[in-house]
Design a protein around this motif. Structure first.
Motif, PDB file in Angstrom:
ATOM      1  N   SER A 268       0.850  -1.183   0.000  1.00 12.94           N
ATOM      2  CA  SER A 268       0.000   0.000   0.000  1.00 12.94           C
ATOM      3  C   SER A 268       0.892   1.242   0.000  1.00 12.94           C
ATOM      4  O   SER A 268       2.059   1.195   0.400  1.00 12.94           O
ATOM      5  CB  SER A 268      -0.909   0.011   1.231  1.00 12.94           C
ATOM      6  N   LEU A 269       0.331   2.345  -0.433  1.00 12.09           N
ATOM      7  CA  LEU A 269       1.069   3.608  -0.410  1.00 12.09           C
ATOM      8  C   LEU A 269       1.369   4.008   1.028  1.00 12.09           C
ATOM      9  O   LEU A 269       2.441   4.536   1.325  1.00 12.09           O
ATOM     10  CB  LEU A 269       0.262   4.701  -1.108  1.00 12.09           C
ATOM     11  N   ARG A 270       0.455   3.738   1.930  1.00 12.67           N
ATOM     12  CA  ARG A 270       0.649   4.095   3.343  1.00 12.67           C
ATOM     13  C   ARG A 270       1.808   3.330   3.964  1.00 12.67           C
ATOM     14  O   ARG A 270       2.506   3.836   4.829  1.00 12.67           O
ATOM     15  CB  ARG A 270      -0.621   3.848   4.156  1.00 12.67           C
TER      16      ARG A 270
ATOM     17  N   GLU B  47       4.867   5.160   2.884  1.00 12.90           N
ATOM     18  CA  GLU B  47       4.905   6.416   3.639  1.00 12.90           C
ATOM     19  C   GLU B  47       5.413   6.160   5.063  1.00 12.90           C
ATOM     20  O   GLU B  47       6.206   6.933   5.600  1.00 12.90           O
ATOM     21  CB  GLU B  47       3.521   7.060   3.696  1.00 12.90           C
TER      22      GLU B  47
ATOM     23  N   LYS C  67       2.778   3.495  -9.802  1.00 21.57           N
ATOM     24  CA  LYS C  67       3.184   2.894  -8.545  1.00 21.57           C
ATOM     25  C   LYS C  67       4.440   3.611  -8.061  1.00 21.57           C
ATOM     26  O   LYS C  67       5.067   4.364  -8.806  1.00 21.57           O
ATOM     27  CB  LYS C  67       3.431   1.395  -8.686  1.00 21.57           C
TER      28      LYS C  67
ATOM     29  N   SER D 243       5.076  -0.283  -4.470  1.00 24.68           N
ATOM     30  CA  SER D 243       3.643  -0.301  -4.182  1.00 24.68           C
ATOM     31  C   SER D 243       2.904  -1.034  -5.297  1.00 24.68           C
ATOM     32  O   SER D 243       3.468  -1.319  -6.359  1.00 24.68           O
ATOM     33  CB  SER D 243       3.096   1.127  -4.059  1.00 24.68           C
TER      34      SER D 243
ATOM     35  N   GLU E  58      -3.355   9.879  -6.717  1.00 21.14           N
ATOM     36  CA  GLU E  58      -3.097   9.363  -5.371  1.00 21.14           C
ATOM     37  C   GLU E  58      -1.613   9.073  -5.180  1.00 21.14           C
ATOM     38  O   GLU E  58      -1.034   9.378  -4.129  1.00 21.14           O
ATOM     39  CB  GLU E  58      -3.928   8.106  -5.135  1.00 21.14           C
ATOM     40  N   VAL E  59      -0.976   8.529  -6.204  1.00 18.88           N
ATOM     41  CA  VAL E  59       0.460   8.233  -6.133  1.00 18.88           C
ATOM     42  C   VAL E  59       1.268   9.519  -6.027  1.00 18.88           C
ATOM     43  O   VAL E  59       2.207   9.616  -5.225  1.00 18.88           O
ATOM     44  CB  VAL E  59       0.908   7.395  -7.361  1.00 18.88           C
TER      45      VAL E  59
ATOM     46  N   GLN F 157       0.341  12.390  -4.767  1.00 16.71           N
ATOM     47  CA  GLN F 157       0.163  12.939  -3.422  1.00 16.71           C
ATOM     48  C   GLN F 157       0.996  12.159  -2.402  1.00 16.71           C
ATOM     49  O   GLN F 157       1.653  12.748  -1.549  1.00 16.71           O
ATOM     50  CB  GLN F 157      -1.316  12.913  -3.020  1.00 16.71           C
ATOM     51  N   SER F 158       0.994  10.850  -2.508  1.00  8.60           N
ATOM     52  CA  SER F 158       1.777  10.015  -1.599  1.00  8.60           C
ATOM     53  C   SER F 158       3.270  10.284  -1.783  1.00  8.60           C
ATOM     54  O   SER F 158       4.024  10.341  -0.801  1.00  8.60           O
ATOM     55  CB  SER F 158       1.459   8.545  -1.852  1.00  8.60           C
TER      56      SER F 158
ATOM     57  N   ILE G 245       4.274  13.337   0.119  1.00  6.65           N
ATOM     58  CA  ILE G 245       4.375  13.037   1.552  1.00  6.65           C
ATOM     59  C   ILE G 245       5.690  12.310   1.848  1.00  6.65           C
ATOM     60  O   ILE G 245       6.416  12.655   2.782  1.00  6.65           O
ATOM     61  CB  ILE G 245       3.162  12.200   2.015  1.00  6.65           C
ATOM     62  N   ILE G 246       6.008  11.316   1.037  1.00  5.84           N
ATOM     63  CA  ILE G 246       7.245  10.548   1.218  1.00  5.84           C
ATOM     64  C   ILE G 246       8.462  11.456   1.111  1.00  5.84           C
ATOM     65  O   ILE G 246       9.387  11.379   1.928  1.00  5.84           O
ATOM     66  CB  ILE G 246       7.307   9.389   0.201  1.00  5.84           C
TER      67      ILE G 246
END
Length: 100
Positions: free
Chosen positions: A16-18, A21, A44, A57, A64-65, A67-68, A71-72
């Motif tokens: 998962s992306l989380r 992260e 991914k 991922s 969504e990727v 945005q993730s 964050i990363i």
């Protein structure tokens, strides 16, 4: 990577992306990039860990990727600025600790 720490990384592929992260938040990720998947509009993340290992991922919608990935990269930048990349201590239930 320290074998003690490797057992706590529960996913290496199609994660998962989380999850990625969270690895970045712990200071284990030194580089991350978005890669196109076979389906249009899906991407991914491939992450490189401080010891040269790789985690990737599953494919998610490209927005969504992206945005993730932002964050990363914030977590990576923060860990670099604090000098904490790859400096995680694992404490077992007996109270002893091992540095990664």
């Amino acid at each position: 990577m320290d074998s003690e720490l490797r057992k706590y990384i529960t996913c290496w592929n199609n994660c998962s992306l989380r999850h990625i992260e969270a690895l970045a938040m712990l200071g284990l990720v030194v580089k991350a990039e978005a890669v196109e998947c076979g389906d249009r509009g899906f991407m991914k993340i491939n992450a490189t860990l401080f010891d040269g290992g790789h985690v990737d991922s599953a494919c998610f919608h490209s927005e969504e990727v992206k945005q993730s990935l932002r964050i990363i990269n914030i977590y990576i930048g923060f860990a670099r600025s604090k000098g904490s990349l790859g400096k995680l201590t694992v404490v077992d239930t007996k109270g002893t600790s091992q540095e990664a």
